[in-house]
Design an enzyme around this catalytic site. Structure first.
Site, PDB file in Angstrom:
ATOM      1  N   SER A   1      11.898  20.435 -26.082  1.00 23.70           N
ATOM      2  CA  SER A   1      13.237  19.869 -25.865  1.00 23.70           C
ATOM      3  C   SER A   1      13.154  19.001 -24.620  1.00 23.70           C
ATOM      4  O   SER A   1      12.212  19.141 -23.824  1.00 23.70           O
ATOM      5  CB  SER A   1      14.214  21.016 -25.614  1.00 23.70           C
ATOM      6  OG  SER A   1      15.431  20.540 -25.102  1.00 23.70           O
TER       7      SER A   1
ATOM      8  N   TYR B   1      17.044  29.172 -21.751  1.00 24.93           N
ATOM      9  CA  TYR B   1      16.562  28.122 -22.661  1.00 24.93           C
ATOM     10  C   TYR B   1      15.555  27.229 -21.938  1.00 24.93           C
ATOM     11  O   TYR B   1      14.464  26.973 -22.446  1.00 24.93           O
ATOM     12  CB  TYR B   1      17.746  27.306 -23.168  1.00 24.93           C
ATOM     13  CG  TYR B   1      17.389  26.292 -24.238  1.00 24.93           C
ATOM     14  CD1 TYR B   1      17.078  26.699 -25.533  1.00 24.93           C
ATOM     15  CD2 TYR B   1      17.355  24.934 -23.952  1.00 24.93           C
ATOM     16  CE1 TYR B   1      16.757  25.765 -26.519  1.00 24.93           C
ATOM     17  CE2 TYR B   1      17.035  23.999 -24.933  1.00 24.93           C
ATOM     18  CZ  TYR B   1      16.738  24.422 -26.214  1.00 24.93           C
ATOM     19  OH  TYR B   1      16.412  23.501 -27.188  1.00 24.93           O
TER      20      TYR B   1
HETATM   21  N1  LIG Z   1      19.786  20.418 -31.792  1.00 28.31           N
HETATM   22  C1  LIG Z   1      19.410  19.922 -30.625  1.00 28.31           C
HETATM   23  O1  LIG Z   1      20.151  19.134 -29.992  1.00 28.31           O
HETATM   24  C2  LIG Z   1      18.062  20.275 -30.046  1.00 28.31           C
HETATM   25  C3  LIG Z   1      17.696  19.639 -28.843  1.00 28.31           C
HETATM   26  C4  LIG Z   1      16.464  19.957 -28.283  1.00 28.31           C
HETATM   27  C5  LIG Z   1      15.613  20.848 -28.917  1.00 28.31           C
HETATM   28  N2  LIG Z   1      15.986  21.432 -30.082  1.00 28.31           N
HETATM   29  C6  LIG Z   1      15.047  22.378 -30.689  1.00 28.31           C
HETATM   30  O2  LIG Z   1      14.870  22.076 -32.047  1.00 28.31           O
HETATM   31  C7  LIG Z   1      14.504  23.262 -32.764  1.00 28.31           C
HETATM   32  C8  LIG Z   1      15.369  23.395 -33.999  1.00 28.31           C
HETATM   33  O3  LIG Z   1      16.705  23.573 -33.574  1.00 28.31           O
HETATM   34  P1  LIG Z   1      17.982  23.110 -34.405  1.00 28.31           P
HETATM   35  O4  LIG Z   1      18.819  22.309 -33.497  1.00 28.31           O
HETATM   36  O5  LIG Z   1      17.580  22.590 -35.731  1.00 28.31           O
HETATM   37  O6  LIG Z   1      18.725  24.517 -34.528  1.00 28.31           O
HETATM   38  P2  LIG Z   1      19.262  25.347 -35.798  1.00 28.31           P
HETATM   39  O7  LIG Z   1      19.993  26.498 -35.208  1.00 28.31           O
HETATM   40  O8  LIG Z   1      19.993  24.441 -36.720  1.00 28.31           O
HETATM   41  O9  LIG Z   1      17.914  25.822 -36.500  1.00 28.31           O
HETATM   42  C9  LIG Z   1      17.058  26.783 -35.913  1.00 28.31           C
HETATM   43  C10 LIG Z   1      16.538  27.697 -37.007  1.00 28.31           C
HETATM   44  O10 LIG Z   1      15.657  28.677 -36.402  1.00 28.31           O
HETATM   45  C11 LIG Z   1      15.896  29.918 -37.061  1.00 28.31           C
HETATM   46  N3  LIG Z   1      15.468  31.064 -36.249  1.00 28.31           N
HETATM   47  C12 LIG Z   1      16.139  31.644 -35.224  1.00 28.31           C
HETATM   48  N4  LIG Z   1      15.446  32.711 -34.779  1.00 28.31           N
HETATM   49  C13 LIG Z   1      14.325  32.796 -35.541  1.00 28.31           C
HETATM   50  C14 LIG Z   1      13.227  33.704 -35.568  1.00 28.31           C
HETATM   51  N5  LIG Z   1      13.156  34.740 -34.720  1.00 28.31           N
HETATM   52  N6  LIG Z   1      12.251  33.510 -36.499  1.00 28.31           N
HETATM   53  C15 LIG Z   1      12.326  32.468 -37.374  1.00 28.31           C
HETATM   54  N7  LIG Z   1      13.355  31.601 -37.408  1.00 28.31           N
HETATM   55  C16 LIG Z   1      14.332  31.763 -36.491  1.00 28.31           C
HETATM   56  C17 LIG Z   1      17.398  29.918 -37.317  1.00 28.31           C
HETATM   57  O11 LIG Z   1      17.750  30.868 -38.335  1.00 28.31           O
HETATM   58  C18 LIG Z   1      17.662  28.475 -37.721  1.00 28.31           C
HETATM   59  O12 LIG Z   1      17.570  28.275 -39.122  1.00 28.31           O
HETATM   60  C19 LIG Z   1      14.655  24.420 -31.764  1.00 28.31           C
HETATM   61  O13 LIG Z   1      13.405  24.767 -31.234  1.00 28.31           O
HETATM   62  C20 LIG Z   1      15.550  23.815 -30.688  1.00 28.31           C
HETATM   63  O14 LIG Z   1      15.387  24.439 -29.434  1.00 28.31           O
HETATM   64  C21 LIG Z   1      17.199  21.164 -30.662  1.00 28.31           C
END
Ligand SMILES: NC(=O)c1ccc[n+]([C@@H]2O[C@H](COP(=O)([O-])OP(=O)(O)OC[C@H]3O[C@@H](n4cnc5c(N)ncnc54)[C@H](O)[C@@H]3O)[C@@H](O)[C@H]2O)c1
Length: 295
Positions: free
Chosen positions: A147, A160
Site C-alpha cells: 500500500s 495497518y
Molecule cells: N482499497 C484500497 O484503497 C487499498 C489501498 C492500498 C492497499 N490495499 C490493499 O489491497 C489489498 C486488497 O484490498 P481490497 O481493497 O480489495 O479489500 P477487500 O476488503 O475488498 O478485499 C480483501 C479480501 O481479503 C479477504 N481476506 C481477509 N482476511 C483474509 C484471510 N485471513 N485469508 C484470506 N483472505 C482474507 C477478504 O475476505 C476480502 O475478500 C489488501 O492487501 C489491501 O491492504 C487496498
C-alpha cells in the site's frame, strides 16, 4: 509496455483475497487473458460467488477457501494449485484487512490479527509457493500487495501501516534473494492508493474514542468512494507493472511519487514524522465540501 496476453496467456495465476475488491478484479482480468485462475479467500461465500461468475464467463477456475494466517492452509492451497495445473506462473499475495484506532486503544487481538493477515499471510504465500515457482523453467512473477501505507504514516491507522511496512521490507528481501536463486523470477510490490472497495466497511475497530474512530472511518470510506479508482482499473495497473517486471507498482504514480519524495526528504533531513496522509485527506475533503457549499 509488455503485452499481457502474450506474457500470461495459458499460464496459471494464484490470487489470495480474491473474494472481492482488487483480488476479484485481478481474477477476472487474468481469466480474461486466458489464464487458469486459482482464487483463495477466507470468506467462502464471497469466494464462491466470484468462482461462479468466472466459470459462467468460461474461465478455468479453482476456488480454495483459505485463511492466509494459517501456514498449513497456504501449503494446502499451493498443493491444490500445483495438483490441478502443474505449475504456477503468477502469485498475487493480495489478501489484506484494515483497522482504525489509536495504537494504545488497539486490543492485542486486533493488532495481532492485522499483522497475521497482512504480513504473515504474505510470508506464508512466499514460503509455500516460491520454491516451486523458482524451479519453473518459464518466467514466474510474485506480486505482494502492500500500500502507499508501506512508505508513509498516519494517525489512527498504526496497525495497518506497521503491517504494510513489513510487507514492503519482506518483498525487498525477497527481491534480493530471488535475484540470486531464481533468475527467471520477477518480484513486485504493489502499492495501491485509494481504490473503491469494501476494505473500510470490514475494518476492525476497538473504539474507545468512538467519535475519533467514527470520523476516521467515515473519512476513509468517503475518500475511497469519492476519490478512489475502481478495482478493475487498479487490477489493470498492477498487472501491467508486474508484467513489465517493475519492482515498485503504484496504482497512482503521481500520488506515490509525492508520498515517497516526502518520505525520502524526511529520512535525508532526519525530520520527525510530519507527513500526515489522513489529515491531508481530511483537509482536502473539508476544502471540497466548503467549495461545494460555496457554489
Ligand atoms: N482499497 C484500497 O484503497 C487499498 C489501498 C492500498 C492497499 N490495499 C490493499 O489491497 C489489498 C486488497 O484490498 P481490497 O481493497 O480489495 O479489500 P477487500 O476488503 O475488498 O478485499 C480483501 C479480501 O481479503 C479477504 N481476506 C481477509 N482476511 C483474509 C484471510 N485471513 N485469508 C484470506 N483472505 C482474507 C477478504 O475476505 C476480502 O475478500 C489488501 O492487501 C489491501 O491492504 C487496498
Amino acid at each position: 509496455m509488455t503485452d499481457l496476453r502474450e506474457t500470461f496467456g495459458g499460464q496459471t495465476a494464484v490470487i489470495t483475497g480474491a473474494g472481492g475488491g482488487i483480488g476479484a478484479a485481478l481474477a477476472h482480468l487474468t481469466a480474461d487473458l486466458g489464464m487458469k485462475v486459482v482464487i483463495a479467500d477466507l470468506d467462502a461465500v464471497r469466494l464462491d460467488e466470484v468462482r461462479r461468475d468466472l466459470a459462467t464467463a468460461g474461465a478455468d477456475v479453482l476456488a480454495v477457501p483459505t485463511d492466509v494466517r494459517d501456514a498449513a492452509a497456504v501449503d494446502a492451497l499451493a498443493e491444490a494449485a500445483f495438483d490441478a495445473y502443474g505449475s504456477v506462473e503468477l502469485l498475487v499475495n493480495n489478501a489484506g484487512i484494515e483497522s482504525v484506532g489509536r495504537i494504545w486503544e488497539t486490543s492485542p487481538e486486533t493488532w495481532q490479527r492485522m499483522q497475521r493477515v497482512n504480513a504473515d499471510g504474505v510470508f506464508h504465500g512466499i514460503r509455500s509457493f516460491v520454491p516451486w515457482m523458482g524451479a519453473n523453467l518459464r518466467s514466474t512473477y510474485v506480486a505482494n500487495v502492500a500500500s502507499v501505507a508501506a512508505v508513509s504514516s498516519s494517525p489512527m491507522n498504526a496497525a495497518y501501516h506497521a503491517s504494510k511496512h513489513a510487507v514492503l521490507a519482506m518483498t525487498e528481501c525477497l527481491y534480493l534473494e530471488a535475484a540470486e536463486q531464481f533468475p527467471r523470477m520477477s518480484v513486485s510490490v504493489a502499492c495501491p492508493a485509494a481504490v473503491r472497495t469494501r476494505i473500510f466497511e470490514d475494518a476492525l475497530t476497538d473504539a474507545v474514542d468512538t467519535a475519533a474512530t467514527d470520523e476516521m472511518l467515515e473519512t476513509m470510506r468517503g475518500h475511497l468512494r469519492d476519490d478512489g479508482i475502481t478495482a478493475e482499473v487498479a487490477a489493470g495497473r498492477i498487472l501491467q507493472g508486474v508484467a513489465d517486471r517493475q519492482f515498485w507498482v503504484p496504482t497512482h504514480p503521481e500520488r506515490f511519487a509525492e508520498i515517497t519524495a516526502r518520505r525520502a526528504a524526511m529520512l535525508t533531513d532526519r525530520t520527525p514524522p510530519r507527513a500526515n496522509v489522513a489529515k491531508e485527506i481530511q483537509q482536502r475533503a473539508g476544502a471540497l465540501t466548503q467549495e461545494h457549499h460555496r457554489r
